[in-house]
Design a protein around this motif. Structure first.
Motif, PDB file in Angstrom:
ATOM      1  N   SER A  64      -1.937 -11.392  13.532  1.00  0.00           N
ATOM      2  CA  SER A  64      -2.333 -10.312  14.428  1.00  0.00           C
ATOM      3  C   SER A  64      -3.057  -9.231  13.631  1.00  0.00           C
ATOM      4  O   SER A  64      -3.045  -9.240  12.396  1.00  0.00           O
ATOM      5  CB  SER A  64      -1.107  -9.742  15.139  1.00  0.00           C
ATOM      6  OG  SER A  64      -0.168  -9.358  14.169  1.00  0.00           O
ATOM      7  N   SER A  65      -3.663  -8.312  14.340  1.00  0.00           N
ATOM      8  CA  SER A  65      -4.399  -7.230  13.706  1.00  0.00           C
ATOM      9  C   SER A  65      -3.450  -6.419  12.819  1.00  0.00           C
ATOM     10  O   SER A  65      -2.346  -6.084  13.243  1.00  0.00           O
ATOM     11  CB  SER A  65      -5.019  -6.358  14.795  1.00  0.00           C
ATOM     12  OG  SER A  65      -5.788  -5.365  14.206  1.00  0.00           O
ATOM     13  N   GLY A  66      -3.856  -6.154  11.591  1.00  0.00           N
ATOM     14  CA  GLY A  66      -3.023  -5.388  10.673  1.00  0.00           C
ATOM     15  C   GLY A  66      -1.981  -6.215   9.937  1.00  0.00           C
ATOM     16  O   GLY A  66      -1.158  -5.677   9.204  1.00  0.00           O
ATOM     17  N   SER A  67      -2.017  -7.536  10.097  1.00  0.00           N
ATOM     18  CA  SER A  67      -1.001  -8.376   9.451  1.00  0.00           C
ATOM     19  C   SER A  67      -1.305  -8.624   7.974  1.00  0.00           C
ATOM     20  O   SER A  67      -0.435  -9.093   7.244  1.00  0.00           O
ATOM     21  CB  SER A  67      -0.881  -9.716  10.188  1.00  0.00           C
ATOM     22  OG  SER A  67      -2.114 -10.404  10.167  1.00  0.00           O
ATOM     23  N   GLY A  68      -2.536  -8.344   7.531  1.00  0.00           N
ATOM     24  CA  GLY A  68      -2.836  -8.494   6.107  1.00  0.00           C
ATOM     25  C   GLY A  68      -3.867  -9.564   5.787  1.00  0.00           C
ATOM     26  O   GLY A  68      -4.013  -9.958   4.626  1.00  0.00           O
ATOM     27  N   LYS A  69      -4.614 -10.010   6.778  1.00  0.00           N
ATOM     28  CA  LYS A  69      -5.598 -11.077   6.565  1.00  0.00           C
ATOM     29  C   LYS A  69      -6.719 -10.632   5.615  1.00  0.00           C
ATOM     30  O   LYS A  69      -7.049 -11.337   4.658  1.00  0.00           O
ATOM     31  CB  LYS A  69      -6.205 -11.528   7.908  1.00  0.00           C
ATOM     32  CG  LYS A  69      -5.163 -12.000   8.921  1.00  0.00           C
ATOM     33  CD  LYS A  69      -5.793 -12.480  10.215  1.00  0.00           C
ATOM     34  CE  LYS A  69      -6.540 -11.412  11.005  1.00  0.00           C
ATOM     35  NZ  LYS A  69      -5.678 -10.307  11.474  1.00  0.00           N
ATOM     36  N   SER A  70      -7.290  -9.460   5.887  1.00  0.00           N
ATOM     37  CA  SER A  70      -8.359  -8.963   5.012  1.00  0.00           C
ATOM     38  C   SER A  70      -7.830  -8.675   3.621  1.00  0.00           C
ATOM     39  O   SER A  70      -8.498  -8.940   2.618  1.00  0.00           O
ATOM     40  CB  SER A  70      -8.984  -7.682   5.590  1.00  0.00           C
ATOM     41  OG  SER A  70      -9.585  -7.956   6.826  1.00  0.00           O
ATOM     42  N   THR A  71      -6.623  -8.143   3.564  1.00  0.00           N
ATOM     43  CA  THR A  71      -5.988  -7.870   2.273  1.00  0.00           C
ATOM     44  C   THR A  71      -5.886  -9.158   1.457  1.00  0.00           C
ATOM     45  O   THR A  71      -6.261  -9.191   0.279  1.00  0.00           O
ATOM     46  CB  THR A  71      -4.583  -7.268   2.493  1.00  0.00           C
ATOM     47  OG1 THR A  71      -4.730  -6.021   3.181  1.00  0.00           O
ATOM     48  CG2 THR A  71      -3.855  -7.058   1.183  1.00  0.00           C
TER      49      THR A  71
ATOM     50  N   VAL B 137       2.481  -5.372   2.774  1.00  0.00           N
ATOM     51  CA  VAL B 137       1.586  -6.196   3.592  1.00  0.00           C
ATOM     52  C   VAL B 137       1.800  -7.678   3.288  1.00  0.00           C
ATOM     53  O   VAL B 137       1.843  -8.507   4.196  1.00  0.00           O
ATOM     54  CB  VAL B 137       0.122  -5.787   3.364  1.00  0.00           C
ATOM     55  CG1 VAL B 137      -0.812  -6.670   4.166  1.00  0.00           C
ATOM     56  CG2 VAL B 137      -0.087  -4.334   3.757  1.00  0.00           C
TER      57      VAL B 137
ATOM     58  N   TYR C 164       0.854  -1.190   0.000  1.00  0.00           N
ATOM     59  CA  TYR C 164       0.000   0.000   0.000  1.00  0.00           C
ATOM     60  C   TYR C 164       0.890   1.239   0.000  1.00  0.00           C
ATOM     61  O   TYR C 164       1.838   1.318   0.767  1.00  0.00           O
ATOM     62  CB  TYR C 164      -0.900   0.038   1.245  1.00  0.00           C
ATOM     63  CG  TYR C 164      -2.015  -0.982   1.244  1.00  0.00           C
ATOM     64  CD1 TYR C 164      -3.079  -0.868   0.348  1.00  0.00           C
ATOM     65  CD2 TYR C 164      -2.020  -2.037   2.148  1.00  0.00           C
ATOM     66  CE1 TYR C 164      -4.106  -1.793   0.357  1.00  0.00           C
ATOM     67  CE2 TYR C 164      -3.049  -2.964   2.158  1.00  0.00           C
ATOM     68  CZ  TYR C 164      -4.086  -2.838   1.262  1.00  0.00           C
ATOM     69  OH  TYR C 164      -5.107  -3.745   1.273  1.00  0.00           O
TER      70      TYR C 164
HETATM   71  P1  ADP Z   1      -5.864  -7.501   9.004  1.00  0.00           P
HETATM   72  O1  ADP Z   1      -7.062  -7.920   8.238  1.00  0.00           O
HETATM   73  O2  ADP Z   1      -4.905  -8.626   9.287  1.00  0.00           O
HETATM   74  O3  ADP Z   1      -6.189  -6.752  10.255  1.00  0.00           O
HETATM   75  P2  ADP Z   1      -5.471  -5.698   6.793  1.00  0.00           P
HETATM   76  O4  ADP Z   1      -5.314  -6.551   5.611  1.00  0.00           O
HETATM   77  O5  ADP Z   1      -6.789  -5.038   7.001  1.00  0.00           O
HETATM   78  O6  ADP Z   1      -5.033  -6.502   8.090  1.00  0.00           O
HETATM   79  O7  ADP Z   1      -4.379  -4.550   6.753  1.00  0.00           O
HETATM   80  C1  ADP Z   1      -2.987  -4.831   6.643  1.00  0.00           C
HETATM   81  C2  ADP Z   1      -2.175  -3.543   6.672  1.00  0.00           C
HETATM   82  O8  ADP Z   1      -2.424  -2.808   5.497  1.00  0.00           O
HETATM   83  C3  ADP Z   1      -2.503  -2.627   7.836  1.00  0.00           C
HETATM   84  O9  ADP Z   1      -1.302  -2.035   8.257  1.00  0.00           O
HETATM   85  C4  ADP Z   1      -3.421  -1.618   7.236  1.00  0.00           C
HETATM   86  O10 ADP Z   1      -3.335  -0.396   7.893  1.00  0.00           O
HETATM   87  C5  ADP Z   1      -2.905  -1.519   5.818  1.00  0.00           C
HETATM   88  N1  ADP Z   1      -3.977  -1.188   4.852  1.00  0.00           N
HETATM   89  C6  ADP Z   1      -5.085  -1.898   4.621  1.00  0.00           C
HETATM   90  N2  ADP Z   1      -5.844  -1.352   3.645  1.00  0.00           N
HETATM   91  C7  ADP Z   1      -5.161  -0.229   3.260  1.00  0.00           C
HETATM   92  C8  ADP Z   1      -5.402   0.773   2.284  1.00  0.00           C
HETATM   93  N3  ADP Z   1      -6.470   0.755   1.507  1.00  0.00           N
HETATM   94  N4  ADP Z   1      -4.475   1.770   2.177  1.00  0.00           N
HETATM   95  C9  ADP Z   1      -3.381   1.803   2.950  1.00  0.00           C
HETATM   96  N5  ADP Z   1      -3.088   0.876   3.872  1.00  0.00           N
HETATM   97  C10 ADP Z   1      -3.955  -0.129   4.031  1.00  0.00           C
END
Ligand code: ADP
Ligand code: ADP
Length: 230
Positions: A41-48, A22, A13
């Motif tokens: 962990s939170s912010g590790s990239g699972k949703s991504t 990520v 990102y």
């Molecule tokens: P998780 O689902 O594990 O909590 P995410 O996949 O939501 O993690 O996010 C992984 C990292 O990417 C986090 O540091 C988050 O802040 C960053 N991030 C997620 N979406 C965006 C975006 N659209 N723009 C910039 N950074 C992003």
């Protein structure tokens, strides 16, 4: 038979001056019917990762193949059709349409796919029966409990009999007991339909019941396959 093949997948990102890597060169494949937990962990990239697998976001590098179709080669309308027909999505917050009944919400993906209203409603009803909501067909989401809404969301995700279901913390918004019930229903239904199922979760005990766990840490993936006890 692999439903998903992921090769050297990366996601960075760009946020002002900061680049966040990520996912870095992540590779794995998922065979048909497999149940996979994604931990981290939170912010590790699972949703991504889940968004990339569902073609909801584009990778910075690498590729995802879904049933031998390379997502990066598909147009956004082809992707939308693929998602509607052959993938199911379940989120922490149900994302049901507030102005439609439980039955209509579940029938919607079939209607969008071109099914007749009567056919769609019959299939939706059958699935709502299976999740124990035959007494809630005409209720609006606002009239349902959290667990009931999540069961409607499960029925909606499975009604098209997708090959792949992607779930992002599907029980994260529920109390422990309700979460357990919803989760049991989800795994049972996907097993019954032979659906490949990938679930993002914080819950290690839940992950331990899946076939396999992918753990994301610092952009890399650890892959743990479980020994089958049966
Ligand atoms: P998780 O689902 O594990 O909590 P995410 O996949 O939501 O993690 O996010 C992984 C990292 O990417 C986090 O540091 C988050 O802040 C960053 N991030 C997620 N979406 C965006 C975006 N659209 N723009 C910039 N950074 C992003
Ligand atoms: P939040 O992180 O705010 O709880 P959710 O993870 O519950 O949000 O789900 C919102 C996500 O749904 C968004 O990140 C978005 O990328 C995704 N989304 C967008 N369009 C679609 C679509 N057509 N089908 C499924 N999911 C979508």
């Amino acid at each position: 038979q692999d439903v998903l093949v992921v090769k050297d997948l990366s996601k960075t990102y760009h946020d002002g001056e900061n680049d966040t890597d990520v996912l870095v060169d992540v590779s794995f494949s998922v065979s048909a019917g497999q149940q996979v937990a994604v931990l981290g962990s939170s912010g590790s990239g699972k949703s991504t990762l889940l968004h990339l697998l569902g073609g909801l976001d584009s990778p910075s590098g690498g590729d995802v193949w879904f049933k031998n179709q390379r997502l990066s080669e598909m147009s956004s309308s082809q992707l939308a059709t693929l998602r509607n027909r052959d993938m199911g999505f379940i989120y922490q917050f149900h994302h049901l349409l507030a102005e439609f009944s439980a039955l209509e919400n579940v029938a919607m993906p079939l209607m969008i796919g071109g099914a007749s209203s009567s056919d769609a409603r019959a299939k939706a009803k059958a699935l709502l029966d299976q999740v124990g909501l035959s007494h809630r067909l005409t209720h609006l989401p606002s009239a349902l409990s959290g667990g009931e809404r999540q069961r409607v969301a499960i029925a909606r995700a499975l009604v098209t009999q997708p090959s792949l279901v992607l779930a992002d913390e599907p029980t994260g918004n529920l109390d422990h007991q309700t979460g357990e019930e919803v989760y049991a229903m989800l795994t049972q239904l996907s097993q019954q339909h032979g659906t490949t199922f990938i679930v993002v979760t914080h819950d290690r005990s839940l992950a331990a019941r899946m076939d396999r766990t992918l753990t994301i840490q610092n952009g890399h993936l650890t892959d743990t396959a479980k020994e089958h006890i049966t």
